[in-house]
Enzyme design. Sequence first.
Site, mmCIF file in Angstrom:
data_model
loop_
_atom_site.group_PDB
_atom_site.id
_atom_site.type_symbol
_atom_site.label_atom_id
_atom_site.label_comp_id
_atom_site.label_asym_id
_atom_site.label_seq_id
_atom_site.Cartn_x
_atom_site.Cartn_y
_atom_site.Cartn_z
ATOM 1 N N LYS A 103 0.832 -1.208 0.000
ATOM 2 C CA LYS A 103 0.000 0.000 0.000
ATOM 3 C C LYS A 103 0.868 1.261 0.000
ATOM 4 O O LYS A 103 0.565 2.252 -0.673
ATOM 5 C CB LYS A 103 -0.935 -0.009 1.221
ATOM 6 C CG LYS A 103 -2.046 -1.057 1.114
ATOM 7 C CD LYS A 103 -2.757 -1.291 2.442
ATOM 8 C CE LYS A 103 -3.753 -2.444 2.310
ATOM 9 N NZ LYS A 103 -4.444 -2.771 3.570
ATOM 10 N N GLN A 136 -4.136 -1.135 9.799
ATOM 11 C CA GLN A 136 -4.101 -2.472 9.195
ATOM 12 C C GLN A 136 -4.706 -3.505 10.148
ATOM 13 O O GLN A 136 -4.319 -3.597 11.307
ATOM 14 C CB GLN A 136 -2.645 -2.848 8.843
ATOM 15 C CG GLN A 136 -2.505 -4.182 8.153
ATOM 16 C CD GLN A 136 -3.145 -4.215 6.763
ATOM 17 O OE1 GLN A 136 -3.107 -3.230 6.016
ATOM 18 N NE2 GLN A 136 -3.756 -5.323 6.410
ATOM 19 N N ASP A 179 -10.567 3.142 4.575
ATOM 20 C CA ASP A 179 -10.996 1.745 4.483
ATOM 21 C C ASP A 179 -12.522 1.629 4.569
ATOM 22 O O ASP A 179 -13.070 0.541 4.366
ATOM 23 C CB ASP A 179 -10.372 0.918 5.619
ATOM 24 C CG ASP A 179 -9.180 0.106 5.146
ATOM 25 O OD1 ASP A 179 -9.030 -0.057 3.914
ATOM 26 O OD2 ASP A 179 -8.419 -0.372 6.003
#
Length: 288
Positions: free
Chosen positions: A55, A99, A122
């Site tokens: 990412k 994460q 997200d």
Amino acid sequence: MAEAQVIDGNAVAARLRERVAAKVEQLTSAHGRRPGLATILVGDDPASEVYVRMKRNDSAEVGIESFHHEPGGDVSEQDLGELIGRLNADDRVDGILLQLPLPTHLDQAALVPLIEPGKDVDGLTPMNAGLLAQDQIGAMVPCTPAGVMELLDAADVELDGSRAVVIGRSILVGKPLVQLLLAANATVTHCHSHTRDLGAICREADVVVAAAGRPGLVTADMVSEGAVVIDVGTNRTDAGLVGDVDFEGVRAKARAITPVPGGVGPMTRAMLLVNTVAAAQANMAGGG
Ligand code: NAP
């Protein structure tokens, strides 16, 4: 019937990245700073380390500035919460990516909602999930289901009035995808591990999306001739990385199908960049 079109996620993602890079350049010259993405990696899960590295590399490639934090695997919930708070307040940070999964001593359900909804690239905060469920414009949509919608669009799949089946009901993939398909006027059947007669349900569908994490779950006898099959599954097996769909068998029957790897995976990564730039645009318009 001719063999299915294999929908190339790498190619669709590459086109998206080009668009993102152009937008990044435009925002940077208009506002004097680059869009910024903060990544938080807690613990030493090898898969998470790889995902975060990818990412950050993706971000660098399109010109997004990366602010990386590794607070240590034994970080307390309070300290991690305070880090999220500092990133919420930092005007250089447009997106925050925590994460997942987190180590077991940390409560994901308590920490994710601390992310400012506008920086929740997200799309996992209750606020963004609620906005999506209420069809509100401006919701930050989770990257994988957003990527699935882009793939369906790239394959010219007519969703309006279609019958779609989603297998899997996680908050990360299945549930938001159902909302997106409903918003596109598909009639959606939502399946999970308690669903009876999955095959019979799938055979009625124009579009089948498998997101269960079960290799070989969707076989050729379960799909109708001409169906579109999207395989979200990512399963590490002795035979390598495989999806939830028996690719070769289903390919002979479907109109279009995504491969694993090279289907949904690259789209998930690309949509994070899309979300980050959308967050930056909103933040910069507000003076950030
Ligand atoms: P998850 O949280 O484990 O959810 C799996 C879902 O599948 C659950 O709702 C479960 O039902 C359902 N399920 C399990 N076995 C089933 C069966 N035999 N029949 C019907 N439904 C079944 O997983 P997730 O996070 O949504 O991820 C799903 C898969 O997608 C995984 O392989 C994951 O690695 C992959 N993934 C890929 C990407 C990508 O970028 N390509 C991104 C995210 C996830 P219950 O709710 O009843 O337990």
